[in-house]
Design a protein around this motif. Structure first.
Motif, mmCIF file in Angstrom:
data_model
loop_
_atom_site.group_PDB
_atom_site.id
_atom_site.type_symbol
_atom_site.label_atom_id
_atom_site.label_comp_id
_atom_site.label_asym_id
_atom_site.label_seq_id
_atom_site.Cartn_x
_atom_site.Cartn_y
_atom_site.Cartn_z
ATOM 1 N N GLU A 1 0.795 -1.230 0.000
ATOM 2 C CA GLU A 1 0.000 0.000 0.000
ATOM 3 C C GLU A 1 0.827 1.280 0.000
ATOM 4 N N HIS A 2 2.141 1.203 0.152
ATOM 5 C CA HIS A 2 2.957 2.404 0.272
ATOM 6 C C HIS A 2 2.924 3.262 -0.992
ATOM 7 N N VAL A 3 2.785 4.575 -0.796
ATOM 8 C CA VAL A 3 2.903 5.511 -1.917
ATOM 9 C C VAL A 3 4.292 6.136 -1.937
ATOM 10 N N GLN B 1 8.933 8.334 -4.298
ATOM 11 C CA GLN B 1 7.530 8.130 -4.624
ATOM 12 C C GLN B 1 7.391 6.798 -5.368
ATOM 13 N N ALA C 1 5.110 3.459 -7.112
ATOM 14 C CA ALA C 1 3.925 3.057 -7.871
ATOM 15 C C ALA C 1 3.993 1.558 -8.100
ATOM 16 N N LEU D 1 7.685 6.167 -9.163
ATOM 17 C CA LEU D 1 6.606 6.824 -9.862
ATOM 18 C C LEU D 1 7.182 7.755 -10.920
ATOM 19 N N ALA E 1 0.844 8.630 -12.302
ATOM 20 C CA ALA E 1 0.006 8.593 -11.103
ATOM 21 C C ALA E 1 -1.456 8.417 -11.464
ATOM 22 N N ARG F 1 -4.887 8.860 -6.753
ATOM 23 C CA ARG F 1 -3.752 8.803 -5.829
ATOM 24 C C ARG F 1 -3.912 9.807 -4.689
ATOM 25 N N ASN G 1 -1.931 3.691 -5.190
ATOM 26 C CA ASN G 1 -0.517 3.726 -5.579
ATOM 27 C C ASN G 1 -0.226 2.904 -6.834
ATOM 28 N N CYS H 1 0.120 2.437 -10.875
ATOM 29 C CA CYS H 1 0.435 3.335 -11.979
ATOM 30 C C CYS H 1 -0.563 3.135 -13.125
#
Length: 329
Positions: free
Chosen positions: A16-18, A26, A28, A39, A44, A48, A54, A56
């Motif tokens: 789940e991390h952005v 950053q 994705a 990213l 994005a 987002r 997160n 792409c």
């Protein structure tokens, strides 16, 4: 779920991390290669910022492959609904990860796309369910207090958002993996006759006063309502098993060679017995850990010989479908 790493500093990051907590990169998730990457420009998803998606985007799309499957979103007039929708989409992305790893399509034989309607029951009651590839979910299920109240009211040992998603998609895959295939006869033998009237069976289930059931024959009480529901419950449990074993693969544990072979890719393990040989002690261990923390069992179920046979049929149907797809390619 397997362990991901930040593409910049190689520190572990969650699905789940952005952004990487260590270096701030950053992130994705690339569903095509099933991995986390930096990213890039114009990658994005439009969701987002609002719900922390997160994933792409692909090509010139504004939304990622997961968000595009949500046909209807709830009323977003308040911060509560936005928060609950965020939780819904997080669970949906985990489901889609499972399906991608299993190489199961999101389209029916007729070409109909799986879609999701996420609706709020602020005005009218919303029933979670599946119909011809459209999965409807009640936004209230993302509210922990409301979901727990329903779990207690329905006397369920387990009720989660991800569980709902995995159960409802199971109905879609009954049509794809079992209906009108060589698995229909074994299905009738193991799960029962699905031609019995569904609405009558469900009404009977909810109206009966005696809530006891044969725990040796069914993974849950709801599974007793109709063979279709038994399949959906069992399909969901199969996803619980392979997904949790996938998480186990990234833990620093001492395992024998056969176990490590299974954990190379639990979603593609051809030996069903090898899956269960790992799952049974793992589920017991998870439950003991939860009890040590004063929490309820994470997996409050027993896999009886009859339930094992049903899980095995799910495994065989998925494997056979993949083999057919390879031959057709």
């Amino acid at each position: 779920m397997k362990e991901f790493q930040c593409p910049s500093c190689r520190e572990p990051v969650s699905f789940e991390h952005v952004a990487c907590a260590n270096c701030g990169t950053q992130l994705a998730f690339d569903a095509a290669c099933i991995d986390m990457r930096k990213l890039g420009p114009n990658q994005a998803c439009r969701n987002r910022e609002i719900i922390g998606c997160n994933w792409c985007v692909e090509g010139a799309d504004w939304y990622c492959g997961s968000c595009r499957l949500t046909r209807t979103t709830p009323d977003l007039g308040g911060t509560r609904n936005i928060m609950l929708w965020r939780r819904m989409e997080e669970a949906k992305r985990r489901l889609l990860y499972d399906l991608r790893r299993l190489q199961l399509p999101l389209v029916s034989r007729s070409g109909a796309q799986v879609t999701f309607d996420i609706l709020s029951d602020d005005v009218n009651p919303i029933l979670t369910g599946h119909l011809a590839g459209v999965i409807t979910l009640n936004l209230a299920e993302a509210d922990d207090v409301e979901r727990e109240a329903r779990r207690v009211a329905f006397r369920e040992p387990y009720r989660t958002l991800l569980g709902h998603f995995r159960h409802e998609i199971g109905h879609f895959y009954w049509d794809l993996l079992v209906n009108s295939t060589t698995f229909q006869a074994p299905f009738k033998l193991v799960f029962g006759d699905e031609t019995q009237d569904y609405q009558t069976a469900i009404s009977t289930y909810y109206s009966r006063a005696d809530r006891s059931y044969d725990r040796r024959g069914f993974i849950s009480e709801y599974a007793t309502s109709h063979p279709w529901e038994d399949w959906a419950e069992t399909f969901a449990h199969f996803l619980h098993i392979v997904s949790t074993l996938d998480s186990l693969a990234g833990l620093p544990l001492s395992l024998d060679g056969r176990a490590r072979q299974t954990l190379t890719d639990p979603y593609f393990e051809s030996d069903f017995e090898a899956l269960l040989a790992l799952w049974v002690p793992l589920s017991r261990g998870i439950n003991e850990l939860n009890r040590s923390l004063g929490m309820s069992d994470a997996y409050p179920f027993d896999i009886s010989p009859a339930v094992k046979g049903k899980l095995h049929l799910v495994h065989m149907a998925i494997s056979a479908f993949r083999d057919q797809q390879k031959l057709a390619a």
